[in-house]
Design a protein around this motif. Structure first.
Motif, PDB file in Angstrom:
ATOM      1  N   VAL A  48     -29.179  32.820 -35.627  1.00 27.43           N
ATOM      2  CA  VAL A  48     -30.094  32.433 -36.385  1.00 27.43           C
ATOM      3  C   VAL A  48     -30.104  31.453 -37.131  1.00 27.43           C
ATOM      4  N   THR A  49     -31.290  30.257 -37.291  1.00 27.16           N
ATOM      5  CA  THR A  49     -31.378  28.720 -37.188  1.00 27.16           C
ATOM      6  C   THR A  49     -31.331  28.085 -38.542  1.00 27.16           C
ATOM      7  N   ALA A  50     -30.909  27.433 -39.285  1.00 25.62           N
ATOM      8  CA  ALA A  50     -30.122  27.016 -39.954  1.00 25.62           C
ATOM      9  C   ALA A  50     -31.016  26.645 -41.554  1.00 25.62           C
ATOM     10  N   ASP A  51     -32.243  26.859 -41.229  1.00 31.69           N
ATOM     11  CA  ASP A  51     -33.843  27.074 -41.891  1.00 31.69           C
ATOM     12  C   ASP A  51     -33.454  28.110 -43.104  1.00 31.69           C
ATOM     13  N   GLU A  52     -32.663  29.844 -42.270  1.00 34.52           N
ATOM     14  CA  GLU A  52     -33.141  30.841 -42.491  1.00 34.52           C
ATOM     15  C   GLU A  52     -31.872  30.918 -43.345  1.00 34.52           C
TER      16      GLU A  52
END
Ligand code: MN
Length: 295
Positions: free
Chosen positions: A200-204
């Protein structure tokens, strides 16, 4: 975004319970080294956005049931791991650990797990045949490195994080004065590093130090903690590791286990869930072949 690796190293995006195949967004040359696709995607993330969006729109998607998941990054350049990084875990294993005298990850530094020991959601943790040794689960938040670099100060560390995944650090325990194998080997049997179900990408994940982390064995809750209890936080782990060795895109840092570490055996099912990241289940199996030395 949730980025998954599946089937024969295809790459997909998971959205609203469906998997969208975006492999065609990646250069055809990667067909020669398909296990490297996730590393390449991470290293070229920004420039890849238009192609990813195009393939996502063209893909009809498929249900998640029946997907053969690979490790969230099937070929990480390194798997760094923090020992003794939760206060209540320190001491709970008595003489069965090499990190003794209350030392923490800050004093001990990191250790390495073999990158080849990763396995994905639905995969197997493979125990040596007919072993009487104790094998433990450790429920950990994995940090996936985006931009590489050396000597990354902790106040800039999060700009080097690509995303997060669930990680189980499976471990064969030592028995003081009896069985004291080297740590890398004890933690690197096939399948001893389940990593998934996706990145899961860091922005989430606005705050990786505020995530509930739980692990069940056969449905029984064994570990439950919050990443806020880490002694050495994610940013300081990145500072520590990058002061020793340059970090590379796709590297994995296992951030350490909270208390509740306990044994598992062939036939067991291990389930890990980390808030905002995902949930992954793996099966424990016994290898078919007998090892040339007993474990
Ligand atoms: Mn661990």
């Amino acid at each position: 975004m949730k980025i998954a690796s599946f089937d024969d190293h295809r790459v997909g995006l998971v959205e609203d319970g469906r998997l969208y195949d975006v492999t065609a967004a990646l250069p055809a040359a990667l067909q020669a080294v398909p296990a490297q696709r996730i590393n390449w995607l991470i290293a070229h993330w920004d420039e890849l956005q238009p192609a990813l969006a195009r393939e996502r729109a063209a893909s009809g998607g498929r249900a998640l049931d029946g997907v053969r998941w690979l490790a969230a990054n099937p070929c990480p350049p390194h798997v760094f791991a923090a020992p003794a990084n939760y206060r209540k875990h320190i001491g709970e294993l008595g003489t069965r650990v090499v990190t003794k005298k209350g030392r923490t990850a800050r004093e001990q530094g990191f250790f390495l797990k073999a990158p080849g020991s990763v396995v994905g959601h639905g995969g197997s943790v493979e125990l040596p045949k007919a072993s009487a040794r104790r094998f433990d689960h450790e429920s950990e938040l994995a940090v996936i490195i985006g931009r590489g670099g050396s000597d990354i100060p902790r106040d800039r560390a999060f700009s080097h994080v690509f995303g997060y995944a669930c990680l189980i650090d499976a471990t064969m325990r030592i028995e003081a004065d009896r069985f004291e194998e080297e740590r890398t080997m004890r933690k690197s049997f096939a399948g001893f590093t389940p990593l998934g179900p996706w990145i899961v990408t860091a922005d989430e994940v606005p705050d990786p130090q505020r995530l509930d982390n739980r692990l069940w064995v056969n449905g029984e809750l064994r570990q439950q903690a919050n990443t806020g209890e880490m002694i050495v936080g994610v940013a300081e782990l990145i500072e520590l590791v990058s002061s020793v060795l340059p970090l590379q895109p796709g590297d994995v840092i296992a951030s350490g286990t909270p208390e509740g570490v306990g044994p598992f055996a062939p036939g067991d099912s291990l389930r890990i869930a980390i808030e905002q990241v995902g949930e992954m289940t793996v099966q424990v199996r016994e290898r078919a072949a007998l090892s040339p030395r007993p474990y």
